[in-house]
Scaffold this motif. Structure first.
Motif, PDB file in Angstrom:
ATOM      1  N   THR A  75       0.859  -1.181   0.000  1.00  0.00           N
ATOM      2  CA  THR A  75       0.000   0.000   0.000  1.00  0.00           C
ATOM      3  C   THR A  75       0.897   1.233   0.000  1.00  0.00           C
ATOM      4  O   THR A  75       2.119   1.124   0.109  1.00  0.00           O
ATOM      5  CB  THR A  75      -0.903   0.022   1.247  1.00  0.00           C
ATOM      6  N   ALA A  76       0.296   2.410  -0.066  1.00  0.00           N
ATOM      7  CA  ALA A  76       1.079   3.646  -0.016  1.00  0.00           C
ATOM      8  C   ALA A  76       1.872   3.719   1.281  1.00  0.00           C
ATOM      9  O   ALA A  76       2.995   4.225   1.294  1.00  0.00           O
ATOM     10  CB  ALA A  76       0.171   4.863  -0.163  1.00  0.00           C
ATOM     11  N   ASP A  77       1.316   3.199   2.369  1.00  0.00           N
ATOM     12  CA  ASP A  77       2.029   3.186   3.646  1.00  0.00           C
ATOM     13  C   ASP A  77       3.276   2.306   3.589  1.00  0.00           C
ATOM     14  O   ASP A  77       4.256   2.576   4.273  1.00  0.00           O
ATOM     15  CB  ASP A  77       1.131   2.672   4.779  1.00  0.00           C
ATOM     16  N   GLY A  78       3.236   1.255   2.793  1.00  0.00           N
ATOM     17  CA  GLY A  78       4.342   0.309   2.725  1.00  0.00           C
ATOM     18  C   GLY A  78       5.414   0.646   1.711  1.00  0.00           C
ATOM     19  O   GLY A  78       6.403  -0.078   1.585  1.00  0.00           O
ATOM     20  N   LEU A  79       5.240   1.742   0.986  1.00  0.00           N
ATOM     21  CA  LEU A  79       6.234   2.117  -0.028  1.00  0.00           C
ATOM     22  C   LEU A  79       7.546   2.585   0.582  1.00  0.00           C
ATOM     23  O   LEU A  79       8.581   2.530  -0.061  1.00  0.00           O
ATOM     24  CB  LEU A  79       5.687   3.212  -0.947  1.00  0.00           C
ATOM     25  N   ALA A  80       7.499   3.070   1.806  1.00  0.00           N
ATOM     26  CA  ALA A  80       8.695   3.597   2.459  1.00  0.00           C
ATOM     27  C   ALA A  80       8.771   3.051   3.883  1.00  0.00           C
ATOM     28  O   ALA A  80       8.576   3.780   4.848  1.00  0.00           O
ATOM     29  CB  ALA A  80       8.658   5.117   2.453  1.00  0.00           C
ATOM     30  N   PRO A  81       9.062   1.765   4.017  1.00  0.00           N
ATOM     31  CA  PRO A  81       9.032   1.159   5.353  1.00  0.00           C
ATOM     32  C   PRO A  81      10.082   1.705   6.314  1.00  0.00           C
ATOM     33  O   PRO A  81       9.899   1.636   7.525  1.00  0.00           O
ATOM     34  CB  PRO A  81       9.257  -0.328   5.072  1.00  0.00           C
ATOM     35  N   ALA A  82      11.146   2.282   5.809  1.00  0.00           N
ATOM     36  CA  ALA A  82      12.206   2.790   6.692  1.00  0.00           C
ATOM     37  C   ALA A  82      11.891   4.192   7.213  1.00  0.00           C
ATOM     38  O   ALA A  82      12.684   4.766   7.943  1.00  0.00           O
ATOM     39  CB  ALA A  82      13.542   2.797   5.957  1.00  0.00           C
TER      40      ALA A  82
END
Length: 174
Positions: A75-82
């Motif tokens: 999802t959009a939330d998971g595009l930048a996990p760091a």
């Protein structure tokens, strides 16, 4: 009737029983608490729920969870996990490519998919010669991006800034 489903959503593996009529969107929002994909029309017409399903943009409101057992969803939330923004997310901020923000997670996921599709040389309905090899610059002109993003609606009409944001994220000169 329940079925066991295993999904990886934003890097976290989930294994749970689901009613066989449950959509991926409802599973993510109601069972996993992931509200990044928005429930807009619930009929596949607005794109607010767009996610990357096994690397390709999809509408989880139209997908049954049991049909995607073992899938990886971003999802959009998971595009930048760091914690740092994904280049598309940063470009949306830089270009002021949102207003109310409701459609933004779907727009961002769709933009990531568009850039990847263009990188593979996939034509769109706006492509003049669908048999020609397309460079990213040719595949991401204003008209191409507008066509490729046309499945994602914005009630606020932020389109004028969305297209340049996608081009910026792809490194294409507008």
């Amino acid at each position: 009737m329940d079925a066991q489903v295993t999904l990886t959503v934003d890097g976290t593996r989930h294994q749970l029983p689901v009613d066989t009529r449950t959509t991926l969107l409802d599973l993510m929002r109601e069972r996993l608490g992931n509200t990044s994909p928005k429930k807009g029309c619930d009929h596949g017409q607005c794109g607010a729920c767009t996610v990357l399903l096994d690397g390709q943009r999809q509408l989880p409101c139209l997908a049954l969870a049991v049909a995607h057992d073992g899938a990886e969803i971003v999802t959009a939330d998971g595009l930048a996990p760091a914690g740092e923004l994904h280049p598309v997310q940063q470009a949306f901020l830089d270009a002021d490519a949102f207003q109310c923000g409701y459609c933004t997670p779907g727009q961002v996921c769709s933009a990531v998919g568009v850039i990847e599709e263009a990188g593979r040389g996939w034509p769109s309905h706006a492509t003049a010669d669908v048999t020609a090899e397309l460079s990213p610059e040719q595949a991401l002109t204003h008209d191409e991006v507008a066509e490729r993003m046309s499945g994602n609606l914005c009630r606020c009409a932020a389109y004028v800034n969305i297209v340049p944001a996608v081009q910026q994220a792809a490194g294409v000169q507008a």
